[in-house]
Design an enzyme around this catalytic site. Structure first.
Site, PDB file in Angstrom:
ATOM      1  NE  ARG A   1      -0.465   4.043  11.664  1.00 52.09           N
ATOM      2  CZ  ARG A   1      -1.255   4.438  10.668  1.00 52.09           C
ATOM      3  NH1 ARG A   1      -2.509   4.039  10.614  1.00 52.09           N
ATOM      4  NH2 ARG A   1      -0.822   5.244   9.735  1.00 52.09           N
TER       5      ARG A   1
ATOM      6  CD  GLU B   1      -2.993   0.947   2.296  1.00 48.47           C
ATOM      7  OE1 GLU B   1      -3.320  -0.197   2.656  1.00 48.47           O
ATOM      8  OE2 GLU B   1      -3.505   1.984   2.775  1.00 48.47           O
TER       9      GLU B   1
ATOM     10  CD  GLU C   1      -7.551   6.039   6.388  1.00 46.00           C
ATOM     11  OE1 GLU C   1      -7.512   7.080   5.734  1.00 46.00           O
ATOM     12  OE2 GLU C   1      -6.639   5.186   6.359  1.00 46.00           O
TER      13      GLU C   1
ATOM     14  CD  GLU D   1      -0.758   8.145   0.795  1.00 47.30           C
ATOM     15  OE1 GLU D   1      -0.148   7.815   1.834  1.00 47.30           O
ATOM     16  OE2 GLU D   1      -1.998   8.122   0.711  1.00 47.30           O
TER      17      GLU D   1
ATOM     18  CG  ASP E   1      -2.837  10.622   5.144  1.00 49.71           C
ATOM     19  OD1 ASP E   1      -1.876  10.092   5.733  1.00 49.71           O
ATOM     20  OD2 ASP E   1      -3.503  10.049   4.266  1.00 49.71           O
TER      21      ASP E   1
ATOM     22  CE  LYS F   1      -1.003   8.519   8.995  1.00 49.51           C
ATOM     23  NZ  LYS F   1      -1.776   8.435   7.745  1.00 49.51           N
TER      24      LYS F   1
ATOM     25  CG  HIS G   1      -6.574  15.763   1.356  1.00 51.85           C
ATOM     26  ND1 HIS G   1      -7.539  15.314   0.508  1.00 51.85           N
ATOM     27  CD2 HIS G   1      -6.333  14.749   2.221  1.00 51.85           C
ATOM     28  CE1 HIS G   1      -7.871  14.057   0.848  1.00 51.85           C
ATOM     29  NE2 HIS G   1      -7.148  13.692   1.868  1.00 51.85           N
TER      30      HIS G   1
END
Lengths: 713, 713
Positions: free
Chosen positions: A336, A179, A303, A405, A377, A372, A533
């Protein structure tokens, strides 16, 4: 005669082109290229022999790494000796040497000393440590000094890691996909483990040890229960055996409902004694196979993943139940904090803080909460996460994303050192000025001894490991900063460039210059001035700021930029979501006012009028356009710089980088053009003079489609 | 002193272990290991210099391959020369040399001559051909002779390929997965093409050229329309550019409904003029980007793929419409005969023949019908496909499967040379005795000039290309047999082993012995005596003869073995499906009678009583058990042989093969035990004395589950 001369030219070309000799990037920063000029002599003079009495697997790894490296660097094989010798390297622990002319206190089990000294009249270099793994780290440190051109005459180095757990997180699935992986399939050949352990596992361990990484989470946080079955435990144990001499422990991501899926339990409620007993038994089973197993990483109630909240229990209830299972074995749990809920209408950026801050003090002492770097994100830029400094009783572990990412994936040259550095240096003001994120992470701010930092790996089976030669620098930088969060991104880039290409400043200087501005350039051509984003759905690859039709509001780019006729940006002040209030008062105050908010974070915190004047005197709209322009121009400059480096870089790595810079330029322009075409349709203002109109109209950009984009399983 | 000696030992070990030097299998049979004993001198004496006047990309590739190889073999770089010289190799075409002392007629565009001769008093080796690609093939042939230890003094070799199209079929998907691939992801990095063309593409082309493969179908027969869009045509063109100098054309698999999916046509009816025009335009677009594009491969009306039958048109109608689109450009269409229908109750083994035989004579002259070696699906053993010899007016192209979907996938050592050879040597009796399948394929039986043979590739990004060192031999054998179907599998194995490991008979002999019996062993431990299709659902990995619950009857193993209280086997005689009638009368007669049916095919054609006596005097049941036992025992013997080879093989390749043989032994035993546990539950007979009972009970085997088995997207 001419023919013969010609033949030699051909032959050299052939040798360079032959697969076995190719500079394909596999060797990473451990390339140990044959040194040029006076370097081989200088190094050889300080490595005439190796005195290495230890014989553990780790001590042998240190000695072998020296032999291998020195042979490659200088073409001369250093002798092994058991008596002091002029120019020898002496690898010693108290256990192996009896006594030592240096003090080792304060170095812990992983630190090392490198000291130039004279022994029986012979000038030598001592690498000493309390343990063999310290020797291995010291060995790599000495090689780093040698290969970056440091003077080796009067060394006096003491170093110990500032952070205890320095981990890679692999988002690798059991079917071999990764991923958000852009470097090919997983390097874990689960299917043929435990029988077949290819050489790549050892080289992975070597690379990590060389930069101080001491743990790896093998599987994706979006975990499958199967990884906890007996066959997969045996496979993990086989990897642990390979990694052990290199000081690397393994960890597993676990799926919350594993007891139900694997053993048919009716619940995964952490307060259910059967559930707790199941995890205890599972932990015992794992530790029987892997006595030094590190522990669990958990993505829960995030998620779509199940978690303790499904049973009206808190994250702390969940973490503590798992922590109790591994505690007797010395294991830890990394829980997390990346959570946001589809039924929570609050600003997504606030939700992790809202969920976790009240739990401070409730976590068991072998739990870390993994946060994070920013509150959304892994965007090209985010302000530091408000949880840093806000949970003084809880060790907070940093989660950086090494895989890019959102920063150009495998092809864009966007060195992440400055991003890591920016976050670590950010001041939370939690205990007044100087309360940096780095001090939260290394435990010094609040006195934690259990500390950690994780990086989501950018590693795959691509021959160059990371999808590109330059992406290797991000892996390298992560490891170096995990060891010492105070290192500068630039110094690390210099080290990396010297080892990867050449220590010649004619190579290092331009390469480092390219690298150091590259992340800011990506911010500029993707999401300048605090935007975030704005990427396409799912694959997170190209620009799609227009997307507004996804099921959850916070999945849509329009949720983040909130562009309208008046202006653009997310109001996170009191008049908006008031996310600023999650920061310590001095920080909150700074972010609450557009005038004191750093311009780089402006639209993260404020909805700003298109015609508002910025510090430069420009309007916001014009500044936005100029940032986009500058991002693209930076890439064009990198292309020119790289072209000038052609004579200094081998053909294969030169060509790869050239091809990728070409892709980056095209895509930077695409990001700029698509974003401006869209924003202009809303702002309805002309481009400032000198700025070219987008190449296509907005509909063209909207029609772009990427069904086979990688990294999105 | 001892320390110094020790150090050298370590250093050699280190050098061997260093990544750049590792024998990781990447170099395949082009390893060109430094020759030992008198070989380097013998070779060097015949390669003192290279006289190679041609300067096309192909001619340069031939010259460079010689330089590279000779340098590696002998450590000496041969000179390039333009005048005859003692010991020189002379690469010449009529075009480059004006005239030649050898005749080139009959060699076509791809054949070559290798001749030892004297020129101006100098002993030389001439490699001559009508074209540069012939020179390249001749060069590889000379290297093969040199490296397998042939005498190079008096060479007189003429060789031309017997089959025109010698193709790999990649079942590679655009997302990087490979259907039935067991060697990692696709080597086509579609995402970064056409910008980035890594060195692996060139090495792929070199490897294929070295064995005479001259075409490659890039994408899976289960095709996506996207491969025909402009971006993917550009990516394919980039690969074509890399492959062109090596004589390799590219082909694409196409999806029948592409005109509907890509351009919104309402139909894909081959008789619709719009559809035909769409394909014509698409062909023109492709040929503009790739002037030497080979053509299309089509899987239509097969396993859920759309096709002309959806519009009540025949396979010939479909093929001819596509053929007309590529015909002006010299392209061809390969139309697969692998069809069976869910609503057809007839024996699956009969359906392809039933569908295609009536179409003989209806196909355009640039169409080949591509037929799998057997009538089911690449089983460990199948009798030759009844279509061979049955369509005299149609060029039939052979489809072999190099990837071992049913023969142990990436780990089992099962050399496929004997399988290929068995099929090619099978006698169809179509035009009387001697009408072998090979003569059907090479066109000699029925006078076809358009001929072809395809192998479903076993290639992926695994460092060793094919999932294991020994799987490379299957790629090699396919190429060599495609060039000359009369070569023996054993001779090919000898060539391969000599080039891959060492020409020393002490290595070659035992390696070839292992290889030559290995496929029969797999037949024995998986599906002896003519059994077939007994594997687990979907992944086709382990044994599951009990499966009876899949939607389509012909997907279930019980459909194939038909075991009952009385006996086992599929009656394909007149009393059953009468599939035997699809063969030419002498063959049909042989297969119709269990007494004349070769025992290896017995249960393919007959339902035989458990207690029926076989030629050996044993009952069928006892013989079945003994075959299973022998299969397992063979693997145990390979393990012993390999262990004896330890001193002669480098560590890395030794260890991989050892690990895989361990897996193979375990799995062979599993196949045997699971199959016997099941068959015994039906036959209800004791195992013959000396045969051990299965390790577990039947339910244990039924409970095995492999959610992450590779190759099954």
């Amino acid at each position: 005669m001419l023919a013969r001369l010609f033949c030699w030219t051909i032959a050299s070309a052939m040798a360079a082109a032959s697969p076995a000799m190719a500079e394909d990037g596999y060797d990473l920063w451990l390339r140990h290229a044959k040194a040029e000029g006076s370097m081989p002599q200088a190094i050889a003079r300080h490595a005439t022999a190796i005195m290495a009495p230890g014989n553990s697997a780790t001590a042998l790894a240190a000695r072998d790494e020296l032999v291998r490296s020195l042979t490659k660097i200088g073409g001369v094989v250093p002798a092994l000796t058991d008596a002091p010798q002029e120019g020898a390297i002496w690898l010693a622990t108290l256990a192996s040497a009896g006594n030592l002319p240096v003090k080792l206190d304060g170095l812990g089990q992983e630190g090392y000393v490198i000291r130039s000294l004279t022994r029986n009249g012979r000038a030598m270099t001592l690498i000493a440590a309390n343990s063999d793994i310290g020797l291995l780290y010291g060995t790599y440190a000495w090689l780093r000094l040698a290969e970056t051109g440091a003077s080796l005459d009067r060394l006096d180095v003491r170093s110990a890691p500032r952070v205890k757990l320095r981990l890679l997180n692999h988002w690798d699935n059991l079917d071999g996909t990764v991923e958000r992986g852009y470097a090919g399939q997983s390097i874990w050949d689960w299917w043929r483990l435990p029988d077949w352990k290819g050489p790549r596992y050892t080289d992975y361990a070597r690379a990590n040890a060389s930069i101080g990484i001491n743990g790896t989470v093998l599987n994706n946080v979006n975990a499958k229960s199967d990884s906890l079955t007996a066959p997969y435990i045996a496979k993990a144990a086989a990897l642990a055996d390979v990694f052990r001499p290199y000081g690397i422990k393994i960890y597993l991501s676990v799926k919350w409902t594993a007891p139900m899926e694997l053993s048919g339990l009716k619940t995964a409620d952490p307060m259910d004694p059967q559930v707790a007993a199941w995890w205890k038994a599972k932990a015992n089973e794992i530790y029987k196979a892997i006595p030094d197993f590190g522990g669990f990483l958990v993505k829960a109630n995030s998620e779509g993943q199940p978690g303790p909240q499904d049973y009206k229990r808190s994250h702390a209830d969940g973490a503590n139940m798992l922590a109790a299972a591994v505690k007797p074995h010395g294991g830890i749990v990394m829980w997390r904090a990346f959570v946001y809920a589809h039924d929570n209408p609050d600003d997504r950026a606030k939700q992790a803080y809202s969920d976790f801050k009240p739990l401070d003090g409730q976590f068991a002492d072998n739990v870390l909460v993994q946060v994070k770097n920013g509150a959304i994100d892994f965007q090209p830029r985010e302000p530091f996460h408000p949880l840093f400094g806000a949970m003084p009783k809880t060790p907070l572990m940093m989660e950086f994303q090494i895989t890019k990412e959102y920063l150009g994936q495998s092809t864009h040259l966007t060195y992440l050192g400055p991003l890591f550095e920016e976050t670590l240096d950010a001041d939370t003001y939690a205990k007044g000025k100087g309360s940096t994120v780095a001090k939260v992470i290394d435990g010094s701010l609040e006195g934690h001894r259990l500390t950690g930092i994780a990086g989501v790996a950018n590693i795959g089976v691509d021959r160059d490991w990371s999808g590109s030669i330059f992406n290797q620098a991000d892996w390298y930088a992560f490891g170096r900063l995990a060891w010492n969060p105070d290192l500068s991104a630039e110094a690390i880039a210099r080290e990396w460039a010297a080892q990867t290409f050449s220590p010649d400043p004619k190579v290092v200087d331009p390469v480092v210059t390219m690298m150091m501005g590259s992340r800011e350039a990506a911010v500029d051509y993707m999401t300048p001035l605090g935007l975030a984003h704005l990427m396409g759905t799912g694959h997170h690859y190209g620009p799609a700021p227009w997307i507004a039709d996804l099921a959850r509001p916070e999945w849509n780019p329009v949720y983040y930029h909130k562009a309208d006729m008046r202006g653009i940006g997310f109001d996170r002040t009191k008049t908006g979501s008031n996310a600023v209030a999650q920061y310590a008062p001095p920080v909150a105050k700074m972010f609450a006012d557009p005038k004191t908010t750093p311009e780089r974070d402006l639209l993260w915190f404020h909805h700003v009028a298109w015609d508002a004047k910025l510090k430069s005197g420009e309007t916001l709209w014009n500044s936005l356009v100029h940032h986009y322009d500058e991002g693209v121009a930076y890439v064009a400059n990198m292309q020119k710089t790289w072209e000038r480096l052609r004579p200094a870089v081998d053909v294969e790595r030169f060509n790869q980088t050239k091809a990728f810079l070409g892709i980056q330029y095209r895509e930077a322009k695409w990001w700029r053009d698509a974003s401006l075409a869209y924003f202009q349709s809303i702002a309805n203002r002309p481009l400032p003079s000198g700025s070219l109109p987008p190449e296509h109209d907005l509909n063209w950009y909207k029609a772009q489609n990427f069904p086979y984009a990688p990294g999105h399983p």
